[in-house]
Design a protein around this motif. Sequence first.
Motif, mmCIF file in Angstrom:
data_model
loop_
_atom_site.group_PDB
_atom_site.id
_atom_site.type_symbol
_atom_site.label_atom_id
_atom_site.label_comp_id
_atom_site.label_asym_id
_atom_site.label_seq_id
_atom_site.Cartn_x
_atom_site.Cartn_y
_atom_site.Cartn_z
ATOM 1 N N VAL A 289 28.284 31.820 22.934
ATOM 2 C CA VAL A 289 29.650 31.296 23.035
ATOM 3 C C VAL A 289 29.622 29.891 23.626
ATOM 4 N N GLN A 290 28.845 29.720 24.684
ATOM 5 C CA GLN A 290 28.788 28.427 25.373
ATOM 6 C C GLN A 290 28.136 27.350 24.512
ATOM 7 N N PHE A 291 27.045 27.685 23.820
ATOM 8 C CA PHE A 291 26.346 26.699 22.998
ATOM 9 C C PHE A 291 27.223 26.178 21.869
ATOM 10 N N TRP A 292 27.867 27.086 21.122
ATOM 11 C CA TRP A 292 28.626 26.656 19.947
ATOM 12 C C TRP A 292 29.900 25.913 20.325
ATOM 13 N N SER A 293 30.516 26.262 21.450
ATOM 14 C CA SER A 293 31.701 25.506 21.872
ATOM 15 C C SER A 293 31.321 24.120 22.371
ATOM 16 N N ALA A 294 30.178 23.995 23.057
ATOM 17 C CA ALA A 294 29.719 22.672 23.496
ATOM 18 C C ALA A 294 29.422 21.778 22.301
ATOM 19 N N LEU A 295 28.789 22.335 21.262
ATOM 20 C CA LEU A 295 28.479 21.558 20.054
ATOM 21 C C LEU A 295 29.751 21.112 19.341
ATOM 22 N N LEU A 296 30.741 21.992 19.290
ATOM 23 C CA LEU A 296 31.979 21.673 18.585
ATOM 24 C C LEU A 296 32.753 20.545 19.255
ATOM 25 N N THR A 297 32.625 20.415 20.565
ATOM 26 C CA THR A 297 33.374 19.397 21.305
ATOM 27 C C THR A 297 33.160 17.993 20.744
ATOM 28 N N ALA A 298 31.946 17.697 20.299
ATOM 29 C CA ALA A 298 31.611 16.334 19.869
ATOM 30 C C ALA A 298 32.165 15.975 18.498
ATOM 31 N N ILE A 299 32.402 16.951 17.639
ATOM 32 C CA ILE A 299 32.686 16.638 16.230
ATOM 33 C C ILE A 299 34.023 15.933 16.017
ATOM 34 N N PRO A 300 35.160 16.446 16.529
ATOM 35 C CA PRO A 300 36.407 15.710 16.310
ATOM 36 C C PRO A 300 36.393 14.325 16.945
ATOM 37 N N ALA A 301 35.688 14.175 18.071
ATOM 38 C CA ALA A 301 35.579 12.852 18.697
ATOM 39 C C ALA A 301 34.831 11.886 17.791
ATOM 40 N N LEU A 302 33.769 12.359 17.152
ATOM 41 C CA LEU A 302 33.008 11.499 16.244
ATOM 42 C C LEU A 302 33.825 11.116 15.008
ATOM 43 N N ILE A 303 34.646 12.030 14.492
ATOM 44 C CA ILE A 303 35.514 11.703 13.360
ATOM 45 C C ILE A 303 36.523 10.631 13.766
ATOM 46 N N ALA A 304 37.113 10.787 14.953
ATOM 47 C CA ALA A 304 38.088 9.807 15.439
ATOM 48 C C ALA A 304 37.450 8.428 15.600
ATOM 49 N N ILE A 305 36.218 8.389 16.109
ATOM 50 C CA ILE A 305 35.513 7.110 16.271
ATOM 51 C C ILE A 305 35.234 6.479 14.908
ATOM 52 N N ALA A 306 34.840 7.305 13.929
ATOM 53 C CA ALA A 306 34.565 6.790 12.584
ATOM 54 C C ALA A 306 35.820 6.187 11.965
ATOM 55 N N LEU A 307 36.985 6.810 12.167
ATOM 56 C CA LEU A 307 38.236 6.255 11.646
ATOM 57 C C LEU A 307 38.636 4.986 12.377
#
Length: 409
Positions: A289-307
């Motif tokens: 639970v902890q590993f997959w939620s930590a990994l997910l945290t970065a993805i929307p931030a990276l999309i926002a930075i790309a935009l």
Amino acid sequence: MSSLTALEQYQRVTANYWAFTLTDGALRMLVVFHFHQLGYTSLEIAFLFLFYEFFGILTNLYGGWLGARFGLRLTLWLGTWLQIGALLMLIPVADSWPKWWSVAYVMAAQALSGIAKDLNKMSAKSAIKTVVKSNDGDQQLFRWVAILTGSKNALKGVGFFLGGVLLTTLGFNASVGVMAGGLMLAFLVTLGLPADMGQMKRKPKVLSLLSKREGINVLSLARLFLFGARDVWFVVALPVFLETALGWRFWEVGSFMGLWVIGYGIVQGSAPALRRSWGQTSSPGVSAVQFWSALLTAIPALIAIALWRQVADPGLAIVAGLAAFGVVFAMNSSIHSYMVLAYSDSESVSLDVGFYYMANAAGRLLGTLLSGAVFLIGGLQACLWCSSAMVALAWLFSLRLPPPHAVQR
């Protein structure tokens, strides 16, 4: 007494739930696109779903108690007929209605739909525990949970596509009528179910609605922020952005969102097999639970930075980024769905599942409101940053999870 085996009972519940899920996904697309065509803002569209999510919170809380006290057949039937009623209510909706009346009327219909959806979901999820006995092992339970949740979400994606197609070909009013007729047929599948399926021998009191298990309580908080993080960009912001900023047509938006949910469902259903391919042969636990939620945290931030930095075509950044988000979110959701049953016992499973999905509905409500409001203020980028912050909160709460078998029975 019913002559159906436990497995046959579960199959009938699941078949009804699949049919229901098609109408639920299609209805969401119909409402978003129809009212956006009429000139409603993203915040006004979000308010159309306000009662849908709010009454889902109450339904999960009291629906689990109803299922434990009167059996899962009753909650399943109630959910099916309330959805049929909600769809029939929407047939007379007209473009000429005053905006205030349209909003109030559709909110009332969506309230019925929200109650219906969560009654059906609670019934289907709770039925798993009546099929998989304790001596079958945690891996068997994980597989059954993954199959149900994965197939449900894949069909919800088909529903998104169906909604876009129906709006284009039949229009809003005829579409909801057709779906109501289809759901009436799905009700017939459930007629052979026993009245006492999932019913507790000891009648639960109303005070037992609130979970007393630490694992259920902490996991529910994490679930609230996890699903808020998805809906803050998915419910209103994304379809409106794709149509207005990128110029996509309705059927293209419906197809993309449908494919996203289908892919998400496939990954969710394949979670046990994926874990085995990575050498993880035991059932998932707190660390997963902890590993997959930590990994997910970065993805929307990276999309926002790309935009923001315009490092790629906006359409490509959205499609690729949300594909990655879908894969990781699916693993999160599948493991969460297993963990809530691992923390529960067979006798009170509908109470625990109801409480857990009450938090899930609260997260959807929070995400839906933020999706309309934050998009209106800061656009899709702001919604993505909000999503990242909410996943981070889900991860923080997951740090307090106890081992499941320490509190299961």
